[in-house]
Scaffold this motif. Structure first.
Motif, mmCIF file in Angstrom:
data_model
loop_
_atom_site.group_PDB
_atom_site.id
_atom_site.type_symbol
_atom_site.label_atom_id
_atom_site.label_comp_id
_atom_site.label_asym_id
_atom_site.label_seq_id
_atom_site.Cartn_x
_atom_site.Cartn_y
_atom_site.Cartn_z
ATOM 1 N N THR A 1 20.894 43.997 44.228
ATOM 2 C CA THR A 1 21.110 44.483 42.829
ATOM 3 C C THR A 1 22.531 43.957 42.460
ATOM 4 O O THR A 1 22.766 43.985 41.241
ATOM 5 C CB THR A 1 21.069 45.966 42.439
ATOM 6 N N GLN A 2 23.351 43.375 43.496
ATOM 7 C CA GLN A 2 24.754 42.725 43.339
ATOM 8 C C GLN A 2 24.662 41.324 42.688
ATOM 9 O O GLN A 2 25.905 40.758 42.348
ATOM 10 C CB GLN A 2 25.633 43.049 44.618
ATOM 11 N N GLY A 3 23.710 40.677 42.725
ATOM 12 C CA GLY A 3 23.762 39.211 42.008
ATOM 13 C C GLY A 3 24.151 38.220 43.232
ATOM 14 O O GLY A 3 24.318 38.587 44.175
ATOM 15 N N MET A 4 24.333 37.189 42.443
ATOM 16 C CA MET A 4 24.396 35.998 43.657
ATOM 17 C C MET A 4 25.564 35.170 43.246
ATOM 18 O O MET A 4 26.171 35.398 42.020
ATOM 19 C CB MET A 4 23.439 34.863 43.250
ATOM 20 N N PHE A 5 26.156 34.297 44.199
ATOM 21 C CA PHE A 5 27.428 33.473 43.946
ATOM 22 C C PHE A 5 27.138 32.242 44.351
ATOM 23 O O PHE A 5 26.388 32.064 45.547
ATOM 24 C CB PHE A 5 28.807 34.115 44.405
ATOM 25 N N SER A 6 27.887 31.149 43.808
ATOM 26 C CA SER A 6 27.737 29.873 44.410
ATOM 27 C C SER A 6 28.946 29.311 44.698
ATOM 28 O O SER A 6 29.863 29.410 43.954
ATOM 29 C CB SER A 6 26.812 28.887 43.463
ATOM 30 N N ARG A 7 29.194 28.368 45.749
ATOM 31 C CA ARG A 7 30.337 27.693 45.926
ATOM 32 C C ARG A 7 29.839 26.469 46.734
ATOM 33 O O ARG A 7 28.961 26.365 47.529
ATOM 34 C CB ARG A 7 31.242 28.253 46.941
ATOM 35 N N ALA A 8 30.427 25.240 46.251
ATOM 36 C CA ALA A 8 30.201 23.788 46.674
ATOM 37 C C ALA A 8 30.592 24.018 48.090
ATOM 38 O O ALA A 8 31.603 24.585 48.729
ATOM 39 C CB ALA A 8 30.971 22.937 45.947
ATOM 40 N N THR A 9 29.892 23.293 48.890
ATOM 41 C CA THR A 9 29.619 22.760 50.360
ATOM 42 C C THR A 9 29.846 21.330 50.668
ATOM 43 O O THR A 9 29.079 20.618 50.031
ATOM 44 C CB THR A 9 28.679 23.604 51.122
ATOM 45 N N THR A 10 30.708 20.977 51.515
ATOM 46 C CA THR A 10 30.891 19.556 51.885
ATOM 47 C C THR A 10 30.941 19.323 53.390
ATOM 48 O O THR A 10 31.735 20.191 53.970
ATOM 49 C CB THR A 10 32.311 19.059 51.297
#
Length: 143
Positions: free
Chosen positions: A107-116
């Motif tokens: 229920t806390q949602g998602m997050f995204s961060r670029a990966t290289t």
């Protein structure tokens, strides 16, 4: 997602992904480009490779992805020139939030961060790379 993209995704997931890599690697490159990924020349894609979020995927020249790897490009995934991804590895750019103790994670949602993954870096077999990680040139990462 448009009907055309759903059809292309089904072709990639259920047909091309299951055939021998030597036969379909070039076809998958073309298909992924048509679905928004940036894929340079001389990229090798192993059998069973799965990509989520193709518009966020950038594969530079000479990249090699071994069989059954999973690439989550929803938050932006870049594999620099001649990077090597080992079999069954998972590269993530998106995952669950988990900062609220006592609140169910789902229920806390998602997050995204670029990966290289840097030039000539080698991600070994069955490695999991978390969102937001930047792996430098010539690095070797083991499981």
């Amino acid at each position: 997602m448009s009907l055309m993209n759903r059809m292309l995704e089904a072709i990639d997931t259920y047909i091309l992904r299951c055939l021998p890599a030597k036969i379909v690697s070039r076809l998958r490159v073309r298909l992924w480009r048509g679905m928004g990924a940036r894929v340079d020349a001389h990229v090798v894609i192993g059998t069973g490779v799965r990509v989520v979020g193709k518009p966020g995927l950038v594969l530079h020249s000479g990249v090699s992805i071994a069989r059954d790897a999973t690439l989550d490009a929803r938050g932006g995934l870049t594999l620099e020139r001649s990077a090597l991804i080992g079999f069954e590895s998972v590269l993530l750019t998106s995952t669950h939030n988990s900062g609220d103790i006592g609140v169910p994670i789902q229920t806390q949602g998602m997050f995204s961060r670029a990966t290289t993954v840097g030039e000539r870096a080698w991600i070994g077999a069955r490695v999991i790379v978390q969102p937001g990680v930047i792996i430098g040139a010539d690095a070797i990462i083991g499981s």
